[in-house]
Structures are given as C-alpha cells and as structure tokens.
Design a protein around this motif. Sequence first.
Motif, mmCIF file in Angstrom:
data_model
loop_
_atom_site.group_PDB
_atom_site.id
_atom_site.type_symbol
_atom_site.label_atom_id
_atom_site.label_comp_id
_atom_site.label_asym_id
_atom_site.label_seq_id
_atom_site.Cartn_x
_atom_site.Cartn_y
_atom_site.Cartn_z
ATOM 1 N N PHE A 1 -9.061 11.849 15.516
ATOM 2 C CA PHE A 1 -9.730 12.853 16.338
ATOM 3 C C PHE A 1 -9.596 14.239 15.714
ATOM 4 N N HIS A 2 -10.686 15.013 15.810
ATOM 5 C CA HIS A 2 -10.663 16.388 15.307
ATOM 6 C C HIS A 2 -9.816 17.243 16.246
ATOM 7 N N PRO A 3 -8.898 18.065 15.705
ATOM 8 C CA PRO A 3 -7.955 18.794 16.562
ATOM 9 C C PRO A 3 -8.594 19.849 17.459
ATOM 10 N N THR A 4 -9.742 20.356 17.081
ATOM 11 C CA THR A 4 -10.401 21.399 17.880
ATOM 12 C C THR A 4 -11.539 20.837 18.718
ATOM 13 N N TYR A 5 -12.425 20.082 18.098
ATOM 14 C CA TYR A 5 -13.665 19.663 18.765
ATOM 15 C C TYR A 5 -13.521 18.365 19.554
ATOM 16 N N ASN A 6 -12.426 17.611 19.305
ATOM 17 C CA ASN A 6 -12.194 16.336 20.001
ATOM 18 C C ASN A 6 -13.260 15.294 19.695
ATOM 19 N N THR A 7 -14.089 15.543 18.670
ATOM 20 C CA THR A 7 -14.942 14.483 18.136
ATOM 21 C C THR A 7 -14.031 13.587 17.303
ATOM 22 N N PHE A 8 -14.518 12.398 16.910
ATOM 23 C CA PHE A 8 -13.630 11.562 16.100
ATOM 24 C C PHE A 8 -14.362 10.905 14.945
ATOM 25 N N ALA A 9 -13.582 10.608 13.914
ATOM 26 C CA ALA A 9 -14.098 9.930 12.726
ATOM 27 C C ALA A 9 -13.629 8.486 12.745
ATOM 28 N N SER A 10 -14.487 7.594 12.289
ATOM 29 C CA SER A 10 -14.115 6.183 12.137
ATOM 30 C C SER A 10 -14.393 5.757 10.706
ATOM 31 N N GLY A 11 -13.527 4.879 10.193
ATOM 32 C CA GLY A 11 -13.707 4.361 8.842
ATOM 33 C C GLY A 11 -13.693 2.852 8.871
ATOM 34 N N VAL B 1 -21.018 12.375 24.575
ATOM 35 C CA VAL B 1 -22.464 12.108 24.730
ATOM 36 C C VAL B 1 -22.863 10.778 24.076
ATOM 37 N N LYS B 2 -21.848 10.042 23.578
ATOM 38 C CA LYS B 2 -22.068 8.710 23.004
ATOM 39 C C LYS B 2 -23.061 8.739 21.842
ATOM 40 N N LYS B 3 -22.840 9.689 20.924
ATOM 41 C CA LYS B 3 -23.756 9.809 19.789
ATOM 42 C C LYS B 3 -22.987 9.937 18.486
ATOM 43 N N ARG B 4 -23.600 9.419 17.417
ATOM 44 C CA ARG B 4 -23.053 9.646 16.083
ATOM 45 C C ARG B 4 -23.591 10.970 15.569
ATOM 46 N N LEU B 5 -22.694 11.836 15.099
ATOM 47 C CA LEU B 5 -23.097 13.145 14.588
ATOM 48 C C LEU B 5 -23.418 13.095 13.103
ATOM 49 N N ARG B 6 -22.724 12.208 12.383
ATOM 50 C CA ARG B 6 -22.879 12.192 10.931
ATOM 51 C C ARG B 6 -22.336 10.897 10.358
ATOM 52 N N GLN B 7 -22.992 10.388 9.318
ATOM 53 C CA GLN B 7 -22.391 9.331 8.495
ATOM 54 C C GLN B 7 -22.369 9.835 7.070
ATOM 55 N N TYR B 8 -21.191 9.855 6.461
ATOM 56 C CA TYR B 8 -21.068 10.353 5.096
ATOM 57 C C TYR B 8 -21.502 9.266 4.112
ATOM 58 N N PRO B 9 -21.881 9.666 2.894
ATOM 59 C CA PRO B 9 -22.266 8.667 1.888
ATOM 60 C C PRO B 9 -21.160 7.639 1.683
ATOM 61 N N ASP C 1 -16.920 -1.424 5.574
ATOM 62 C CA ASP C 1 -18.216 -1.253 4.898
ATOM 63 C C ASP C 1 -18.187 -0.052 3.959
ATOM 64 N N GLY C 2 -17.042 0.673 3.912
ATOM 65 C CA GLY C 2 -16.935 1.825 3.016
ATOM 66 C C GLY C 2 -17.548 3.090 3.574
ATOM 67 N N THR C 3 -17.878 3.118 4.862
ATOM 68 C CA THR C 3 -18.488 4.316 5.431
ATOM 69 C C THR C 3 -17.543 5.006 6.411
ATOM 70 N N VAL C 4 -17.742 6.320 6.531
ATOM 71 C CA VAL C 4 -17.056 7.147 7.532
ATOM 72 C C VAL C 4 -18.120 7.776 8.411
ATOM 73 N N SER C 5 -17.981 7.589 9.716
ATOM 74 C CA SER C 5 -18.900 8.196 10.677
ATOM 75 C C SER C 5 -18.140 9.145 11.590
ATOM 76 N N VAL C 6 -18.843 10.183 12.053
ATOM 77 C CA VAL C 6 -18.273 11.126 13.020
ATOM 78 C C VAL C 6 -19.021 10.964 14.332
ATOM 79 N N TRP C 7 -18.264 10.853 15.436
ATOM 80 C CA TRP C 7 -18.840 10.544 16.749
ATOM 81 C C TRP C 7 -18.487 11.608 17.772
#
Length: 330
Positions: free
Chosen positions: A242-252, A265-273, A255-261
């Motif tokens: 979990f991000h310390p300020t925004y309380n969004t979270f990253a998952s790894g 609002v139950k949404k993915r904000l970003r998936q890194y290459p 499949d070799g991907t990292v996503s930020v959620w």
Amino acid sequence: MSDTQTELKGAPFDSISSLQFSPTSSNLLLASAWDSTVRLYDVTANEEKTKFDHRAAVLSAIFSDASHAFSGGLDASLRELEIETEKIHALGQHDDAISSVRFSSQANAIITGSWDRTVRFWDPRASTTQQSSHQLPERVYFMDVTGNRLVIALASRLFHIFDIRKMDAPEQTRESSLKFLTRALACMSDGEGYATASVEGRIAVEYFDPAPSVQEKKYAFKCHRQTIDDVDHVWPVNALAFHPTYNTFASGGSDGTVSVWDHKVKKRLRQYPRYPSPIAALAFSTDGSRLAVGSSYTWDAGEEGARTTERPQLFVRDLGDEIKPKGWEK
C-alpha cells in the motif's frame, strides 16, 4: 507522470523474498533472499552498501529504525543487523522457519511469525530478548501490522486479527475470501483493513470493522490473468504493497506485471511494462516517491522452470501521479 526506473546492480543470486525501504530515507533499500543474504542498497549511487550473510535462506527482513534491521528465515533464528557497523547479533530461535518479521512502533517490539505455529514478541534491548510467545492453530505464512492491529495469514486459508495489547486471544478470526492458497498480505495505510492475494490470480479487499455496513464494502477481484489464443492463463499474485500517502496499492504477479489499484473505486490506475521474471516482492518508500520491485523466479513451475529462468533483478521506479486516486487533493 514519471517513468524513470533504475535496475540496481548486485541483485541477489537467488529468489528475492522481501523488500523494505529505510523508515527515514527513500534512498536505502533492504532486500532479503533465498541466497542466504540480506543486502542494503544505496539507490541513488546504485551500489550495494552492505551484505549480511546468513546460514540459510532469509524469508523476511525489516527495519526498526534507520540504524537497525531484523531478519528471519529457514534456520529459525531471529537476527539483529546493525546498519552502521555491519554487525549481526542472534536474538533467539523459533522451532521452525521464521516466515515473517515485522516491527510494531506502537509496542516498540519485533514480531516474528513461524511455521512452528507461534507468533513471538521480542525486545532486542532486554536481557531476555523474547518477551512473549503465542500459540496459533496453523503455520504462519504472512503477517502485517497497522497501528495496534496485527493481521496473520495462516495455513489452511485462516486469518487471525489481534490487538497487540491483548494477545491472549484474537480480536477476530476469519476464513480467506479466496478459495486458494494465500500468497500475499498487506495492511492499508489508513488502518481500516487489508488486502490479501492468492495463487489463482485474485485479490480480496477486507475491512476490520465488523459492522455489517462496513463488511458490505469488502470484495474480491480477478487480476494478473491473460487470454492467449483463447486460453485463459492465470498467474499467482505474489506481492502487495500500500502507498503510504494515497492508500492505493500495488500488486505483483507471476505474469511479470505490476499494477496499481484504487480499491475505493475498484479501478486499476496503472499497469507498468512487463518485467523479465515473476514479481516476487514490492515495497513503497516511506515518503511514497519510489516503488521497489523484486523480479525473480517464484517456483511456480518447479525445478523445470528454474533451469530456464532469468537471473533475479531489482528495480526502483520513481513514481508520479499514476499512483494518486482520481481527484486527490492534499
């Protein structure tokens, strides 16, 4: 939006088990690994500052403050690591592997969880370092702490939630919302709940407050999946942070991907290459400016997969607005 990423030199030789930034610096990163080491990196200089050698694979390592870290692993021993002097002190033993080490600032204690079905509290300054031991019904796989709450993920998909001031009995016991083996656990930065992930490409978002109106908010969702030639591929989710300020979270995931959620609002904000190997560990810096990513083999394909896997790699990504919830204002 920032997309600056650095690959750190001198990554561990075997799978990365945990990552944590210093509590006072986004420049110092601690990494434990199955090659029996804990390494400290200077991110800006891109160099390994210190290497602490252990007798067996290290499964977990954490800072308690800028000068001290603690580690545990397959040899069942809890060790104190002095960052400045590079000295190692053995503090005590479990009866089986230590799977998780955490620091509670509220209790000013080191907390260890083990496959021996106990969780133990330690004070490295005391003449008797082990302060207490608490029996559990199953092996401890993962733990996390937020405020006075300790969340323990056990074998058999069990979760125990304790108030660390009253360790005689759990505050709550739960069964996982996910049907398969727990692979990751992280507490929310705002202290309201936690996220957990499993081997079958799912994440569950849970809340502590037992009130029905709050429990209605909990949910699980599918992720780290891909359809290739009409075949659904499902990968384990190995890491959450979990991000310390925004309380969004990253998952790894494997499949070799990292996503930020944004779980609100139950949404993915970003998936890194995509990274070269499965994501084994993740950590945000205390100021939230960086995300460390450990990319290494996670044994999903057994020994066969180990023969063809890439070498472990460590990356640090400088973060931008992609990790902010929509409409965030300070």
